[in-house]
Design an enzyme around this catalytic site. Structure first.
Site, PDB file in Angstrom:
ATOM      1  N   GLY A   1       2.354   2.492  10.649  1.00 57.65           N
ATOM      2  CA  GLY A   1       3.307   3.587  10.472  1.00 57.65           C
ATOM      3  C   GLY A   1       4.021   3.993  11.741  1.00 57.65           C
ATOM      4  O   GLY A   1       4.654   5.052  11.787  1.00 57.65           O
TER       5      GLY A   1
ATOM      6  N   SER B   1       3.383  -1.892  10.403  1.00 58.77           N
ATOM      7  CA  SER B   1       4.828  -1.937  10.659  1.00 58.77           C
ATOM      8  C   SER B   1       5.456  -3.292  10.319  1.00 58.77           C
ATOM      9  O   SER B   1       6.362  -3.761  11.020  1.00 58.77           O
ATOM     10  CB  SER B   1       5.127  -1.524  12.102  1.00 58.77           C
ATOM     11  OG  SER B   1       4.685  -0.190  12.329  1.00 58.77           O
TER      12      SER B   1
ATOM     13  N   GLU C   1      -7.042   4.690   7.640  1.00 54.09           N
ATOM     14  CA  GLU C   1      -6.865   6.111   7.276  1.00 54.09           C
ATOM     15  C   GLU C   1      -8.118   6.644   6.590  1.00 54.09           C
ATOM     16  O   GLU C   1      -8.486   7.804   6.762  1.00 54.09           O
ATOM     17  CB  GLU C   1      -5.609   6.274   6.400  1.00 54.09           C
ATOM     18  CG  GLU C   1      -4.349   6.163   7.247  1.00 54.09           C
ATOM     19  CD  GLU C   1      -3.132   5.593   6.545  1.00 54.09           C
ATOM     20  OE1 GLU C   1      -3.108   5.562   5.291  1.00 54.09           O
ATOM     21  OE2 GLU C   1      -2.202   5.153   7.249  1.00 54.09           O
TER      22      GLU C   1
ATOM     23  N   GLU D   1      -5.520  -4.760  10.650  1.00 56.02           N
ATOM     24  CA  GLU D   1      -4.520  -3.705  10.805  1.00 56.02           C
ATOM     25  C   GLU D   1      -4.830  -2.884  12.054  1.00 56.02           C
ATOM     26  O   GLU D   1      -5.620  -1.930  11.998  1.00 56.02           O
ATOM     27  CB  GLU D   1      -4.552  -2.777   9.583  1.00 56.02           C
ATOM     28  CG  GLU D   1      -4.167  -3.460   8.286  1.00 56.02           C
ATOM     29  CD  GLU D   1      -3.535  -2.468   7.326  1.00 56.02           C
ATOM     30  OE1 GLU D   1      -2.413  -2.731   6.889  1.00 56.02           O
ATOM     31  OE2 GLU D   1      -4.120  -1.415   7.064  1.00 56.02           O
TER      32      GLU D   1
ATOM     33  N   HIS E   1      -9.622   0.976   4.799  1.00 57.06           N
ATOM     34  CA  HIS E   1      -8.352   1.210   5.498  1.00 57.06           C
ATOM     35  C   HIS E   1      -8.596   2.215   6.630  1.00 57.06           C
ATOM     36  O   HIS E   1      -9.392   3.142   6.491  1.00 57.06           O
ATOM     37  CB  HIS E   1      -7.310   1.747   4.515  1.00 57.06           C
ATOM     38  CG  HIS E   1      -5.942   1.808   5.095  1.00 57.06           C
ATOM     39  ND1 HIS E   1      -5.549   2.822   5.949  1.00 57.06           N
ATOM     40  CD2 HIS E   1      -4.887   0.968   4.995  1.00 57.06           C
ATOM     41  CE1 HIS E   1      -4.304   2.604   6.328  1.00 57.06           C
ATOM     42  NE2 HIS E   1      -3.879   1.482   5.760  1.00 57.06           N
TER      43      HIS E   1
ATOM     44  N   LYS F   1      -0.015   4.268  -0.376  1.00 57.54           N
ATOM     45  CA  LYS F   1      -0.707   5.444   0.171  1.00 57.54           C
ATOM     46  C   LYS F   1      -0.508   6.644  -0.763  1.00 57.54           C
ATOM     47  O   LYS F   1      -0.396   6.464  -1.960  1.00 57.54           O
ATOM     48  CB  LYS F   1      -0.228   5.723   1.605  1.00 57.54           C
ATOM     49  CG  LYS F   1      -0.297   4.452   2.460  1.00 57.54           C
ATOM     50  CD  LYS F   1      -0.124   4.698   3.925  1.00 57.54           C
ATOM     51  CE  LYS F   1      -0.199   3.366   4.666  1.00 57.54           C
ATOM     52  NZ  LYS F   1      -0.227   3.526   6.112  1.00 57.54           N
TER      53      LYS F   1
ATOM     54  N   ASN G   1       0.858  -1.183   0.000  1.00 56.31           N
ATOM     55  CA  ASN G   1       0.000   0.000   0.000  1.00 56.31           C
ATOM     56  C   ASN G   1       0.895   1.234   0.000  1.00 56.31           C
ATOM     57  O   ASN G   1       1.488   1.574   1.020  1.00 56.31           O
ATOM     58  CB  ASN G   1      -0.898  -0.033   1.248  1.00 56.31           C
ATOM     59  CG  ASN G   1      -1.724   1.224   1.393  1.00 56.31           C
ATOM     60  OD1 ASN G   1      -1.825   2.032   0.475  1.00 56.31           O
ATOM     61  ND2 ASN G   1      -2.338   1.391   2.563  1.00 56.31           N
TER      62      ASN G   1
HETATM   63  P1  PGA Z   1       2.781   0.434   7.598  1.00 60.47           P
HETATM   64  O1  PGA Z   1       1.317   0.633   6.947  1.00 60.47           O
HETATM   65  O2  PGA Z   1       3.334  -0.842   7.026  1.00 60.47           O
HETATM   66  O3  PGA Z   1       3.551   1.656   7.164  1.00 60.47           O
HETATM   67  O4  PGA Z   1       2.595   0.350   9.058  1.00 60.47           O
HETATM   68  C1  PGA Z   1       0.450  -0.451   6.748  1.00 60.47           C
HETATM   69  C2  PGA Z   1      -0.843  -0.004   6.143  1.00 60.47           C
HETATM   70  O5  PGA Z   1      -1.300   1.107   6.453  1.00 60.47           O
HETATM   71  O6  PGA Z   1      -1.434  -0.719   5.334  1.00 60.47           O
END
Ligand code: PGA
Length: 251
Positions: free
Chosen positions: A170, A210, A96, A164, A94, A11, A9
């Site tokens: 992140g 992460s 976000e 998640e 997601h 983003k 992803n």
């Molecule tokens: P990350 O993001 O690997 O940077 O923690 C995962 C995601 O948001 O799908």
């Protein structure tokens, strides 16, 4: 046994030319991935060009979001009808999208129905916030997200789910593999209560938050973790292809 899926992803990162370069680098470095499904989710604008580049390769392409309607007065939105010419996967719900753009389970549910109708393969994301976990509400939150997101959906075949935890995205602090296994097992149970355990035993349930080349093997050692959704560590070709290599060696 569920299929293993490793998904990137990106983003809101990478211009079209940067995205093209990253795809080209991934294609140069990617190991033979027969046993693993590899999907990349670039920003919308990069999708048409990426579609040309990945054509005939073992990399699959998806969009990070989609509207539930096929067309209409939805300024700034993109429909599954528009995406289906270029890509075959879509990320839904997601955190976000949920937290920054107010997406509810009900909207995720509408999007899921729309994506299925247009033949896109969805990855439905669920996850608790740190306050939920601290108050012992993780199970409740996850069961509700699954129940509401899958309302009136007839079949689970071809759908992927990703756990998640919001606090792990992140942050560099991944969930422990045991915690991921516990929640993924709970997701499988909840899905089985809707679709039956036979169908759900083949549903890939991923972990995201992460994930890096240093911890992917630990997650994949768990029976209910069938792959990963990777943000930060997928933004460079070395990291992402190394994760793919490790996943392939384990399957
Ligand atoms: P990350 O993001 O690997 O940077 O923690 C995962 C995601 O948001 O799908």
């Amino acid at each position: 046994m569920a299929e293993i899926v490793v998904a990137a992803n990106w983003k809101m990162n990478k211009t079209v030319s940067e995205s093209d370069n990253l795809i080209k680098e991934i294609l140069e470095k990617i190991p033979p991935v027969n046993s693993v499904t590899c999907v990349v989710f670039p920003p919308f604008l990069s999708i048409p060009s990426a579609a040309g580049l990945i054509d005939g390769s073992s990399v699959n392409l998806g969009a990070q979001n989609v509207h539930s309607a096929k067309n209409g007065a939805f300024t700034g939105e993109v429909s599954a009808l528009m995406l289906q010419d270029y890509c075959s996967y879509v990320l839904l719900g997601h955190s976000e999208r949920r937290l920054l753009f107010g997406e509810t389970d009900a909207f995720v549910n509408e999007k899921l129905a729309g994506a299925i109708e247009c033949g896109l393969r969805p990855i439905v994301c669920v996850g608790e916030q740190s306050s939920d976990r601290e108050s012992g509400l993780t199970e409740n939150v996850i069961r509700n997200q699954i129940k509401n997101s899958f309302k009136d959906i007839r079949a689970i075949n071809n759908i992927i789910v990703a756990y998640e935890p919001v606090w792990a995205i992140g942050t560099g602090t991944a969930a422990s593999p045991d915690d991921a296994e516990d929640v993924n097992k709970l997701i499988r149970e909840e899905l089985a209560s809707i679709f039956g355990s036979e169908q759900v035993s083949k549903t890939p349930i991923l972990y995201g938050g992460s994930v890096t080349e240093d911890n992917i093997a630990d997650f994949l050692s768990k029976p209910n973790v069938n792959g990963a959704l990777i943000g930060g560590a997928s933004l460079n070709s070395e990291g992402f292809t190394e994760i793919l290599r490790i996943a392939c060696n384990l399957t």
